[in-house]
Design an enzyme around this catalytic site. Structure first.
Site, short mmCIF file in Angstrom:
data_model
loop_
_atom_site.label_atom_id
_atom_site.label_comp_id
_atom_site.label_asym_id
_atom_site.label_seq_id
_atom_site.Cartn_x
_atom_site.Cartn_y
_atom_site.Cartn_z
N LYS A 1 -1.17 14.93 55.97
CA LYS A 1 -0.29 13.75 56.06
C LYS A 1 -0.15 13.40 57.54
CE LYS A 1 4.71 13.32 55.59
NZ LYS A 1 5.87 13.56 54.72
N ASP B 1 10.56 8.30 49.76
CA ASP B 1 11.21 9.51 50.27
C ASP B 1 12.66 9.14 50.56
OD1 ASP B 1 12.22 11.56 51.90
OD2 ASP B 1 10.55 11.63 53.28
O1 OSB Z 1 9.69 12.20 56.28
O2 OSB Z 1 8.81 13.83 55.34
C1 OSB Z 1 9.46 13.39 56.27
C2 OSB Z 1 10.24 16.19 58.77
C3 OSB Z 1 11.53 15.85 59.13
C4 OSB Z 1 12.10 14.71 58.62
C5 OSB Z 1 11.38 13.92 57.72
C6 OSB Z 1 10.10 14.25 57.31
C7 OSB Z 1 9.52 15.41 57.88
C8 OSB Z 1 8.15 15.82 57.62
C9 OSB Z 1 7.83 17.29 57.80
O3 OSB Z 1 7.26 15.07 57.32
C10 OSB Z 1 7.55 18.00 56.53
C11 OSB Z 1 7.54 19.50 56.71
O4 OSB Z 1 8.62 20.14 56.64
O5 OSB Z 1 6.46 20.05 56.92
MG MG Z 2 8.80 11.35 54.53
#
Ligand code: OSB
Ligand code: MG
Length: 371
Positions: free
Chosen positions: A160, A237
């Site tokens: 991602k 999300d």
């Molecule tokens: O939007 O998914 C997100 C980390 C902090 C806040 C928001 C997001 C994220 C990540 C990291 O994408 C995901 C992970 O913990 O590896």
């Molecule tokens: Mg996200």
């Protein structure tokens, strides 16, 4: 036996590398760790709020406030009861990360009482969960490509990348040119608005697994206008905080996939409801992450073992985040891009009290003192 004591730890841990998204850069991860003592057992939970707003309005300060001033006083002396605690939390009208940390610690105790893993207690059906890696914004396309190469070499089967205005279509083009076949998805963290729809229509030809949260953090309507223009599934999300939001998003066809983060939706109870709704409607879900410590990660892995978590989660190995963690054993990536689901009773990881102490900036205990 009632809940005798609850302790809060404000924890600060250095990330192995800064993590940049469309809303900011993090060098250190701050979160609130909860310890609940009841029934001769100890449960642990994590509230993965951040130091500042950005992902959501919750911060470690609001989490502390919600727990200390509202939830903890009402829970001390009460029996360990997940459903009653969920009900109690409803009165907060939000503060989902605070609620999640508390509920998670109670789930840990309940699973231990039953002598089963958290995964079993939640209804999990597998012993390994598919995972990927979420890569923050890099200084250049070349730097990003080098990072992706590195993670692919480590065995991650799904990548991602974060995007933001000015670091989007060209980056996707460059990455696709270098890696034509990989499972690739993007996450905008709410950086765009409906007039940016043509950008996402242009992204449609790059075979992305999904486009995560292009529009506002609490928007569903604009997403419902974008999804019909795209082949690529939109995944929500930030804007799904509850079962009700999930129903609305699916009814409006605002997305074809949902990212479930237990902390964002107030805990495992609401996560399971969203999971079940999506399963009934043929909508795949996956488990998102918030750069959790080993405590939160263990909970996410347990949740991701439920059957409709059919897309790889943002639950990477411990060493992708921290050089030293507060729970053991560490999560390691299996060669098939999975993490193993802990099988021992409760969370299935043990808190390393020495490491926890080292990373704790502030601690406060409520209720009886226990050695
Ligand atoms: O939007 O998914 C997100 C980390 C902090 C806040 C928001 C997001 C994220 C990540 C990291 O994408 C995901 C992970 O913990 O590896
Ligand atoms: Mg996200």
């Amino acid at each position: 036996m009632p809940i005798e004591r609850i302790a809060l730890h404000l924890v600060n841990m250095r990330l192995v590398a800064p993590f940049e998204t469309s809303f900011g850069v993090e060098h250190d991860r701050q979160c609130v760790i909860l310890r609940v003592d009841a029934d001769g057992l100890t449960g642990w939970g994590e509230c993965p709020a951040e130091r500042t707003c950005g992902y959501s309005y919750e911060t470690t300060t609001t989490v502390w406030h919600a727990l200390k001033d509202f939830l903890i006083p009402r829970l001390l002396g009460q029996p360990v009861d997940v459903a009653a605690t969920f009900q109690l939390g409803e009165y907060l009208r939000g503060h989902n990360m605070a609620r999640h940390g508390l509920e998670a610690a109670l789930w840990d105790i309940v699973a231990q009482q039953q002598g089963i893993s958290l995964s079993k207690a939640l209804g999990g059906t597998c012993d390994r969960v598919a995972v990927g890696v979420s890569i923050g914004i890099q200084p250049s396309a070349d730097a990003l490509i080098a990072k992706i190469e590195d993670y692919l070499a480590q065995g991650y089967g799904r990548i991602k990348i974060k995007i933001k205005p000015g670091y989007d279509l060209e980056i996707v083009k460059r990455v696709r040119a270098s890696f034509p076949k990989i499972l690739l998805q993007v996450d905008a963290n709410s950086a765009y608005r409906l007039p940016d729809a043509p950008l996402f229509e242009a992204m449609d030809e790059y075979g992305l697994l999904l486009i995560e949260q292009p529009f506002g953090w609490d928007d569903i309507y604009e997403h419902s206008k974008l999804q019909p223009l795209l082949e690529t599934p939109i995944c929500l999300d930030e804007s799904i905080h509850s079962l009700g939001h999930a129903v609305l998003a699916l009814d409006l066809k605002a997305c074809k996939v949902i990212n479930i983060k237990p902390a964002r939706v107030s805990g495992f109870t609401e996560s399971r409801r969203i999971h079940d709704l999506c399963q009934a409607r043929g909508i795949p879900v996956w488990c998102g992450g918030m750069l959790e410590t080993g405590i939160g990660r263990a909970g996410n892995v347990a949740l991701a073992s439920l059957p409709n978590f059919t897309l790889p989660g943002d639950i990477s190995a411990s060493n992708r985040y921290y050089t030293e963690d507060i729970a053991e054993p560490l999560f390691a990536l299996n060669p098939d891009s999975t993490l193993s689901v802990p099988a021992s009773p409760g969370l299935g990881v043990a808190v390393n009290e020495k490491a926890l102490h080292k990373f704790t900036e502030r601690k406060e205990s409520f209720g009886h003192s226990i050695k």
